[in-house]
Design a protein around this motif. Structure first.
Motif, PDB file in Angstrom:
ATOM      1  N   LEU A   1      -2.149 -74.657 -29.354  1.00 29.33           N
ATOM      2  CA  LEU A   1      -1.504 -73.360 -29.569  1.00 29.33           C
ATOM      3  C   LEU A   1      -0.705 -73.327 -30.868  1.00 29.33           C
ATOM      4  O   LEU A   1      -0.553 -72.267 -31.474  1.00 29.33           O
ATOM      5  CB  LEU A   1      -0.577 -73.024 -28.393  1.00 29.33           C
ATOM      6  CG  LEU A   1      -1.263 -72.643 -27.083  1.00 29.33           C
ATOM      7  CD1 LEU A   1      -0.218 -72.347 -26.015  1.00 29.33           C
ATOM      8  CD2 LEU A   1      -2.187 -71.436 -27.253  1.00 29.33           C
TER       9      LEU A   1
ATOM     10  N   ARG B   1      -8.234 -60.531 -28.382  1.00 31.00           N
ATOM     11  CA  ARG B   1      -8.143 -61.643 -29.331  1.00 31.00           C
ATOM     12  C   ARG B   1      -7.198 -62.731 -28.846  1.00 31.00           C
ATOM     13  O   ARG B   1      -7.225 -63.851 -29.340  1.00 31.00           O
ATOM     14  CB  ARG B   1      -7.668 -61.135 -30.707  1.00 31.00           C
ATOM     15  CG  ARG B   1      -8.738 -60.353 -31.467  1.00 31.00           C
ATOM     16  CD  ARG B   1      -8.118 -59.706 -32.671  1.00 31.00           C
ATOM     17  NE  ARG B   1      -6.972 -58.886 -32.245  1.00 31.00           N
ATOM     18  CZ  ARG B   1      -6.082 -58.330 -33.060  1.00 31.00           C
ATOM     19  NH1 ARG B   1      -6.172 -58.518 -34.358  1.00 31.00           N
ATOM     20  NH2 ARG B   1      -5.101 -57.595 -32.587  1.00 31.00           N
TER      21      ARG B   1
ATOM     22  N   ILE C   1      -7.230 -63.867 -25.791  1.00 36.97           N
ATOM     23  CA  ILE C   1      -7.776 -64.463 -24.558  1.00 36.97           C
ATOM     24  C   ILE C   1      -7.760 -65.990 -24.564  1.00 36.97           C
ATOM     25  O   ILE C   1      -7.284 -66.614 -23.623  1.00 36.97           O
ATOM     26  CB  ILE C   1      -9.195 -63.918 -24.257  1.00 36.97           C
ATOM     27  CG1 ILE C   1      -9.095 -62.470 -23.749  1.00 36.97           C
ATOM     28  CG2 ILE C   1      -9.913 -64.777 -23.222  1.00 36.97           C
ATOM     29  CD1 ILE C   1     -10.422 -61.779 -23.518  1.00 36.97           C
ATOM     30  N   THR C   2      -8.291 -66.589 -25.650  1.00 36.74           N
ATOM     31  CA  THR C   2      -8.330 -68.058 -25.628  1.00 36.74           C
ATOM     32  C   THR C   2      -6.926 -68.660 -25.534  1.00 36.74           C
ATOM     33  O   THR C   2      -6.684 -69.558 -24.728  1.00 36.74           O
ATOM     34  CB  THR C   2      -9.033 -68.663 -26.857  1.00 36.74           C
ATOM     35  OG1 THR C   2      -8.843 -67.810 -27.966  1.00 36.74           O
ATOM     36  CG2 THR C   2     -10.512 -68.837 -26.622  1.00 36.74           C
ATOM     37  N   ALA C   3      -5.997 -68.131 -26.341  1.00 28.21           N
ATOM     38  CA  ALA C   3      -4.629 -68.654 -26.288  1.00 28.21           C
ATOM     39  C   ALA C   3      -4.035 -68.437 -24.901  1.00 28.21           C
ATOM     40  O   ALA C   3      -3.389 -69.330 -24.342  1.00 28.21           O
ATOM     41  CB  ALA C   3      -3.773 -67.975 -27.354  1.00 28.21           C
TER      42      ALA C   3
ATOM     43  N   THR D   1      -5.573 -68.260 -22.042  1.00 22.54           N
ATOM     44  CA  THR D   1      -6.103 -69.165 -21.013  1.00 22.54           C
ATOM     45  C   THR D   1      -5.385 -70.522 -21.082  1.00 22.54           C
ATOM     46  O   THR D   1      -5.146 -71.146 -20.063  1.00 22.54           O
ATOM     47  CB  THR D   1      -7.627 -69.390 -21.107  1.00 22.54           C
ATOM     48  OG1 THR D   1      -7.930 -69.906 -22.376  1.00 22.54           O
ATOM     49  CG2 THR D   1      -8.396 -68.104 -20.868  1.00 22.54           C
ATOM     50  N   HIS D   2      -5.018 -70.950 -22.302  1.00 22.67           N
ATOM     51  CA  HIS D   2      -4.247 -72.191 -22.403  1.00 22.67           C
ATOM     52  C   HIS D   2      -2.883 -72.022 -21.707  1.00 22.67           C
ATOM     53  O   HIS D   2      -2.427 -72.909 -20.993  1.00 22.67           O
ATOM     54  CB  HIS D   2      -4.055 -72.605 -23.856  1.00 22.67           C
ATOM     55  CG  HIS D   2      -5.314 -73.151 -24.480  1.00 22.67           C
ATOM     56  ND1 HIS D   2      -5.906 -74.300 -24.029  1.00 22.67           N
ATOM     57  CD2 HIS D   2      -6.101 -72.693 -25.482  1.00 22.67           C
ATOM     58  CE1 HIS D   2      -7.007 -74.532 -24.744  1.00 22.67           C
ATOM     59  NE2 HIS D   2      -7.139 -73.566 -25.625  1.00 22.67           N
TER      60      HIS D   2
END
Lengths: 246, 246
Positions: A111, A180, A182-184, A186-187
């Motif tokens: 992150l 945009r 989403i990936t962050a 999910t972490h």
């Protein structure tokens, strides 16, 4: 067994308890540092947490070997046996707690490469503080042999679940509003789940302390996390633009 | 101890192993059914998995009590002590495996209310089959006291991680492409994580079998899941419209 001095039975038992207490102190620090590494986007601290985890694995292995040796050679009974078996159980929970702290810091490293997401990391920090305090309290209960204090931690498990559920909603709202992220997100979602699991380990530790001191049941009926109803409430909100009723 | 017949030491030890084997059979069935409940959107099956989990908790508690009693009263040494301690360890892993299967089915119940997401649930099913097979193999190794077979499971841990990482990417791509699927996808994401954890428990079980049979180290250095590099690859893809290089 390449020991130069022959230890007494009592010494061995005390040593076991001391290693567990030390492992507790380390695990507590790892969790606090993992949360700090997320909150401050501190890459050096996150790396330190990841590296230091091996120490907990070593202590776990050490406790297990010493406890097995003690059972085999000294054949403890009653409260001494409970103390020995509890040490083995506690080592498992503390080792897993360390793994979860390490996983949080691994995600913090990822992150740190992206955009800061302040409101979300603040929520993680708040939940982290709550979980850290539970872990500290239950480890205090262990060193003080205070069964009431341990049971206090055991019964306040709901608070963590409430935090987790509200953080879960917050993250979903964020992802829906801006794909945009989403990936962050999910972490962050897995970090929240890791914190919730650390809270479970604190509950396990409370149960083990209860067993060690009272000889009562090691496995209790305790409230467990369930994805309903709050997760299904969230499921109903599948329109990303619809405002959330918190 | 309200037993009508007095059991011999050997009987008690065999009984302990038998309960572990039975718990293994139940856990294996719970995992297989949990995956089926997702794949077929089978609400009745999902409910059955959730309800049956209490059985594993009872067996876990039963094994723990019997093992502690055996250690206290029979004071086993050498391979008998290893057998007893292994039973306690295996019970913990099998109980946790059951919890994870139950969590998967709880999420299956929530997903059954929404739109079917066929390609994704098929990927969950594929990963589930792989994890199920690992669990079956390692439990076969336990009943056959086959240390080589257990080590075969231990060394093939990577496959599960690869599946998990590819499923993780697939889910992110889906969420980015259609934000309305975000809540459902987060449930699938946690299912995938639960399956990965079940795979870890299979690895733990392999280690315990190794310890029980050989007396060698219970805690090995094994590859652990790490969010890098594949997660960070995914992190780089923060534009939902950019095609994914798989």
């Amino acid at each position: 067994m390449n020991q130069h001095t022959v230890k007494s039975y009592g010494d061995e038992l005390n040593q076991l308890t001391a290693i567990v207490a030390r492992m507790g102190g380390l695990a507590e620090a790892q969790v606090a540092d993992a949360i700090e590494s997320v909150a401050r986007r501190d890459v050096a601290l996150a790396r330190a947490v990841v590296e230091r985890d091996a120490r907990l694995d070593t202590l776990h292995s050490d406790i297990e070997k010493k406890a097995i040796r003690l059972i085999a050679l000294r054949q403890p009974v009653a409260s001494d046996l409970r103390k020995t078996l509890s040490a083995m159980k506690l080592a498992v929970d503390l080792e897993r707690t360390g793994d979860l702290a390490r996983n949080i810091s691994k995600r913090a490293l990822i992150l740190a490469d992206g955009e800061p997401m302040l409101p979300l990391t603040r929520s993680i920090e708040r939940m982290g503080k709550l979980v850290s305090n539970r872990l500290r309290d239950v480890l205090d209960a262990y060193t003080a042999s205070d069964v009431d204090r341990a049971m206090g931690v055991w019964t306040s498990d709901d608070e963590v679940d409430e935090h987790y559920n509200s953080l879960f909603r917050e993250l979903l709202t964020y992802m829906m509003g801006d794909p945009r992220t989403i990936t962050a997100c999910t972490h962050l979602l897995f970090m929240a789940k890791n914190l919730e699991r650390i809270g479970d380990h604190a509950t396990n530790i409370a149960e083990t302390i209860h067993y060690e001191i009272t000889g009562g049941d090691m496995i209790g009926e305790r409230p467990r996390w369930t994805p309903t109803p709050s997760d299904s409430d969230v499921m109903a909100v599948d329109d990303p633009l619809r405002p959330q009723e918190s």
